[in-house]
Design a protein around this motif. Structure first.
Motif, PDB file in Angstrom:
ATOM      1  N   SER A  35       8.921   3.557  10.980  1.00 12.33           N
ATOM      2  CA  SER A  35       7.704   3.158  10.256  1.00 12.33           C
ATOM      3  C   SER A  35       7.144   1.862  10.829  1.00 12.33           C
ATOM      4  O   SER A  35       5.923   1.693  10.961  1.00 12.33           O
ATOM      5  CB  SER A  35       8.000   3.002   8.763  1.00 12.33           C
ATOM      6  OG  SER A  35       8.462   4.214   8.213  1.00 12.33           O
ATOM      7  N   TRP A  36       8.020   0.927  11.166  1.00 14.70           N
ATOM      8  CA  TRP A  36       7.613  -0.352  11.759  1.00 14.70           C
ATOM      9  C   TRP A  36       6.893  -0.126  13.083  1.00 14.70           C
ATOM     10  O   TRP A  36       5.817  -0.680  13.322  1.00 14.70           O
ATOM     11  CB  TRP A  36       8.862  -1.199  11.937  1.00 14.70           C
ATOM     12  CG  TRP A  36       8.662  -2.537  12.580  1.00 14.70           C
ATOM     13  CD1 TRP A  36       8.276  -3.697  11.971  1.00 14.70           C
ATOM     14  CD2 TRP A  36       8.885  -2.855  13.963  1.00 14.70           C
ATOM     15  NE1 TRP A  36       8.229  -4.715  12.882  1.00 14.70           N
ATOM     16  CE2 TRP A  36       8.595  -4.235  14.112  1.00 14.70           C
ATOM     17  CE3 TRP A  36       9.292  -2.123  15.072  1.00 14.70           C
ATOM     18  CZ2 TRP A  36       8.701  -4.879  15.340  1.00 14.70           C
ATOM     19  CZ3 TRP A  36       9.396  -2.766  16.293  1.00 14.70           C
ATOM     20  CH2 TRP A  36       9.112  -4.125  16.425  1.00 14.70           C
ATOM     21  N   ASP A  62       4.199   0.257  -2.900  1.00 21.50           N
ATOM     22  CA  ASP A  62       4.957  -0.718  -2.104  1.00 21.50           C
ATOM     23  C   ASP A  62       5.034  -0.311  -0.635  1.00 21.50           C
ATOM     24  O   ASP A  62       4.933  -1.151   0.263  1.00 21.50           O
ATOM     25  CB  ASP A  62       6.369  -0.889  -2.672  1.00 21.50           C
ATOM     26  CG  ASP A  62       6.383  -1.698  -3.955  1.00 21.50           C
ATOM     27  OD1 ASP A  62       5.470  -2.527  -4.130  1.00 21.50           O
ATOM     28  OD2 ASP A  62       7.298  -1.499  -4.777  1.00 21.50           O
ATOM     29  N   MET A  63       5.242   0.987  -0.384  1.00 20.70           N
ATOM     30  CA  MET A  63       5.295   1.464   0.998  1.00 20.70           C
ATOM     31  C   MET A  63       3.967   1.231   1.704  1.00 20.70           C
ATOM     32  O   MET A  63       3.926   0.798   2.861  1.00 20.70           O
ATOM     33  CB  MET A  63       5.640   2.955   1.037  1.00 20.70           C
ATOM     34  CG  MET A  63       7.085   3.284   0.727  1.00 20.70           C
ATOM     35  SD  MET A  63       7.378   5.064   0.869  1.00 20.70           S
ATOM     36  CE  MET A  63       7.234   5.285   2.646  1.00 20.70           C
ATOM     37  N   ARG A  65       1.668  -1.000   1.038  1.00 17.43           N
ATOM     38  CA  ARG A  65       1.431  -2.425   1.292  1.00 17.43           C
ATOM     39  C   ARG A  65       2.298  -2.921   2.455  1.00 17.43           C
ATOM     40  O   ARG A  65       1.837  -3.708   3.292  1.00 17.43           O
ATOM     41  CB  ARG A  65       1.736  -3.231   0.027  1.00 17.43           C
ATOM     42  CG  ARG A  65       1.443  -4.735   0.179  1.00 17.43           C
ATOM     43  CD  ARG A  65      -0.030  -4.938   0.512  1.00 17.43           C
ATOM     44  NE  ARG A  65      -0.321  -6.217   1.104  1.00 17.43           N
ATOM     45  CZ  ARG A  65      -1.058  -7.154   0.523  1.00 17.43           C
ATOM     46  NH1 ARG A  65      -1.565  -6.934  -0.687  1.00 17.43           N
ATOM     47  NH2 ARG A  65      -1.307  -8.279   1.134  1.00 17.43           N
ATOM     48  N   GLU A  66       3.551  -2.499   2.508  1.00 17.94           N
ATOM     49  CA  GLU A  66       4.426  -2.926   3.597  1.00 17.94           C
ATOM     50  C   GLU A  66       3.892  -2.454   4.947  1.00 17.94           C
ATOM     51  O   GLU A  66       3.917  -3.198   5.937  1.00 17.94           O
ATOM     52  CB  GLU A  66       5.840  -2.390   3.375  1.00 17.94           C
ATOM     53  CG  GLU A  66       6.839  -2.863   4.405  1.00 17.94           C
ATOM     54  CD  GLU A  66       8.251  -2.417   4.104  1.00 17.94           C
ATOM     55  OE1 GLU A  66       9.153  -2.723   4.923  1.00 17.94           O
ATOM     56  OE2 GLU A  66       8.478  -1.754   3.075  1.00 17.94           O
ATOM     57  N   ASP A  69       0.851  -4.538   5.920  1.00 16.45           N
ATOM     58  CA  ASP A  69       1.280  -5.891   6.295  1.00 16.45           C
ATOM     59  C   ASP A  69       1.858  -5.910   7.706  1.00 16.45           C
ATOM     60  O   ASP A  69       1.580  -6.815   8.496  1.00 16.45           O
ATOM     61  CB  ASP A  69       2.302  -6.423   5.301  1.00 16.45           C
ATOM     62  CG  ASP A  69       1.679  -6.823   3.972  1.00 16.45           C
ATOM     63  OD1 ASP A  69       0.439  -6.937   3.913  1.00 16.45           O
ATOM     64  OD2 ASP A  69       2.432  -7.019   2.996  1.00 16.45           O
ATOM     65  N   ASP A  70       2.674  -4.898   8.033  1.00 17.41           N
ATOM     66  CA  ASP A  70       3.239  -4.818   9.385  1.00 17.41           C
ATOM     67  C   ASP A  70       2.129  -4.629  10.422  1.00 17.41           C
ATOM     68  O   ASP A  70       2.143  -5.252  11.485  1.00 17.41           O
ATOM     69  CB  ASP A  70       4.235  -3.656   9.477  1.00 17.41           C
ATOM     70  CG  ASP A  70       5.558  -3.965   8.794  1.00 17.41           C
ATOM     71  OD1 ASP A  70       5.833  -5.156   8.551  1.00 17.41           O
ATOM     72  OD2 ASP A  70       6.315  -3.015   8.513  1.00 17.41           O
ATOM     73  N   ARG A 260       9.561  -4.747  -8.470  1.00 20.47           N
ATOM     74  CA  ARG A 260      10.232  -5.930  -7.949  1.00 20.47           C
ATOM     75  C   ARG A 260      10.139  -7.074  -8.966  1.00 20.47           C
ATOM     76  O   ARG A 260       9.183  -7.174  -9.715  1.00 20.47           O
ATOM     77  CB  ARG A 260       9.604  -6.363  -6.616  1.00 20.47           C
ATOM     78  CG  ARG A 260       9.723  -5.293  -5.532  1.00 20.47           C
ATOM     79  CD  ARG A 260       9.199  -5.768  -4.193  1.00 20.47           C
ATOM     80  NE  ARG A 260       9.123  -4.664  -3.249  1.00 20.47           N
ATOM     81  CZ  ARG A 260      10.156  -4.197  -2.552  1.00 20.47           C
ATOM     82  NH1 ARG A 260      11.352  -4.754  -2.700  1.00 20.47           N
ATOM     83  NH2 ARG A 260      10.006  -3.186  -1.712  1.00 20.47           N
TER      84      ARG A 260
END
Length: 492
Positions: A35-36, A62-63, A65-66, A69-70, A260
């Motif tokens: 994913s990264w 959450d997925m 947004r992560e 962000d990456d 979270r």
């Protein structure tokens, strides 16, 4: 720029990104950075004038947004003429749901969008879009999502399907079988944790952490990873889907009800602690509670569930607040490992006394747990405390009702990997959902402990007697409320 992206990525990451198939699938181990790497590719592609729009679909907010962000972090490293972009966050209505879209809009005219898993979210996107479905096996409606995504192929788009496994009969695995059989024109990649390690994953981890690589450290890291995944390691790390029907709760179902910021406290005692004096043990435990546990104030009714363990499994106690809409929200999780009986009683009473609105609870009364359940009932009354003897019939009656809370999203838990693993240990045994597996190593063993505590609290809420009676007491509701108000937040 292609050289830059190849330098950043390991061979298996580069091989997947370089595959130009219209539809490509990767069945993968967890924690190997697919994913990264995909987020990096998305930023590079959208930043170029001859690039493409990217639409990323995760199974929760959450997925999404992560991922964005990456992608944004990687965009900052691009050449000056490519790195210009604006971040946008948009919320729109899809039926009765609020859908959040995170977006990077580049000067090239292209954009990267990340949003949640709904087939309708793919409507309105024009041709040439690359649709990335991440952790596909955990989406609620993968067939519908694939149907919506594949429509983009007509206009020159591409579809990437990325996931670890979630059962042999999952749509994700069925699509892989058809592609391998030549019945679907899709390319398939497969990367286990051992494939990733052989291609330099742990060496890259060492570089990122500033550690020195050596084969002994890599072997120890692998061993620890397998211990953490326990009986789930074959599916999660080696890409071997579990047999049909073995998982009662999907990972996506549980994660979608997690948030979270909800604390998880762990109190662990060594063997010597057990044989200190009663006064020393009580004082040390009270000191730990004062210094570590923050009790949230709430006017909502509180229900507590407890699962008992002494020297092997954990004891877990979880208080939930019930909202006006009858939803349950976890206030915190208390994990106890190798804690003496007296201190387990001390801690459980501390938690119950901390909430003036404590309305009901249920504790596991099997075996040694019978002592704690009885002591809680003696103090707080049998109208509030249920002493539960777990059985197949109890599981059959109560586990489906608990699962319905997740399906309706009327329960909120902390975002915690151990709790996810606990819920994944629940499987069907001749049609009855029961705890089937242990996870962790011999020193950190788990046996679905948090699941039992949660189901207990849910059971207590559904069997709310409405009275706060002590044994032998006859009180009006107003008298009971006044009595509860006098209980301090820190009982010790």
């Amino acid at each position: 720029m292609t050289d830059q992206i190849e330098f950043l990525h390991l061979p298996y990451q580069s091989a997947f990104l370089a595959d130009d198939a219209d539809v490509k699938i990767i069945e993968k181990s967890r924690r190997i950075g697919i994913s990264w790497a995909t987020a990096h590719y998305a930023a590079l592609t959208a930043a170029q004038t001859d690039g493409n729009d990217i639409v990323y679909i995760g199974y929760n907010k959450d997925m999404a947004r992560e991922f964005i962000d990456d992608a944004g972090e990687f965009a900052k490293t691009l050449d000056a003429n490519l790195r210009e972009y604006e971040f946008e966050e948009e919320v729109f209505k899809d039926g009765d749901k609020d859908i959040t879209v995170f977006r990077l809009r580049f000067a090239s005219g292209h954009k990267v969008e990340a949003l949640s898993s709904r087939p309708s979210n793919l409507r309105g996107h024009k041709g040439g879009v690359i649709v990335i479905i991440d952790e596909a096996a955990f989406h609620d409606d993968l067939p519908g999502l694939l149907k919506a995504a594949l429509a983009h192929l007509i206009w020159g788009g591409k579809v990437w399907i990325i996931s670890s496994h979630n059962g042999d009969d999952n749509t994700f695995n069925e699509v892989i079988k058809l592609a391998r059989a030549g019945k679907l024109p899709y390319s398939v990649h497969r990367v286990t944790i051992d494939d990733a390690l052989a291609q330099g994953l742990y060496k890259r981890i060492c570089v990122m952490k500033g550690d020195e690589w050596n084969p002994e450290a890599e072997a120890a890291w692998r061993e620890d990873l397998f211990k953490k995944y326990g009986d789930n390691a074959n599916e999660e790390l080696l890409c071997i889907p579990s047999k049909s029907g073995s998982k009662y709760f999907t990972r996506a179902l549980v994660e979608n009800c997690m948030e979270r910021g909800i604390p998880v406290y762990t109190y662990k005692c060594d063997d010597e602690f057990t044989f200190k004096s009663d006064e020393e043990r009580e004082q040390e435990t009270a000191k730990w509670l004062r210094e570590n546990v923050v009790i949230p104030k709430t006017d909502e009714s509180v229900f507590i569930g407890g699962d008992f363990g002494r020297s092997g499994d954990l004891s877990i106690t979880i208080p939930f607040a019930r909202s006006r809409t009858m939803d349950l929200r976890c206030l915190f999780v208390m994990e106890l490992r190798n804690v003496p009986f007296a201190q387990q009683e001390q801690i459980n009473k501390f938690i119950a006394d901390a909430f003036p609105s404590f309305r009901g609870g249920a504790w596991d009364a099997r075996g040694n747990g019978q002592y704690l359940a009885e002591r809680m009932a003696q103090k707080y009354g049998t109208s509030r405390v249920h002493q539960v003897m777990l059985s197949r019939q109890w599981y059959s009656d109560n586990m489906p009702k608990h699962k319905a809370r997740f399906e309706d999203k009327t329960i909120t838990l902390p975002f915690d990997e151990n709790m996810i693993d606990d819920y994944r240990t629940v499987g069907l045994d001749n049609g009855v959902p029961v705890i089937q597996e242990r996870t962790g190593d011999s020193k950190n063993q788990r046996h679905g402990d948090s699941v039992i505590a949660c189901v207990m609290a849910d059971f207590a809420e559904r069997n709310d007697g409405g009275d706060f009676l002590e044994p032998g007491d006859i009180m009006s509701a107003s008298t009971i409320a006044k009595k509860q108000e006098k209980i301090p937040y820190h009982a010790y």
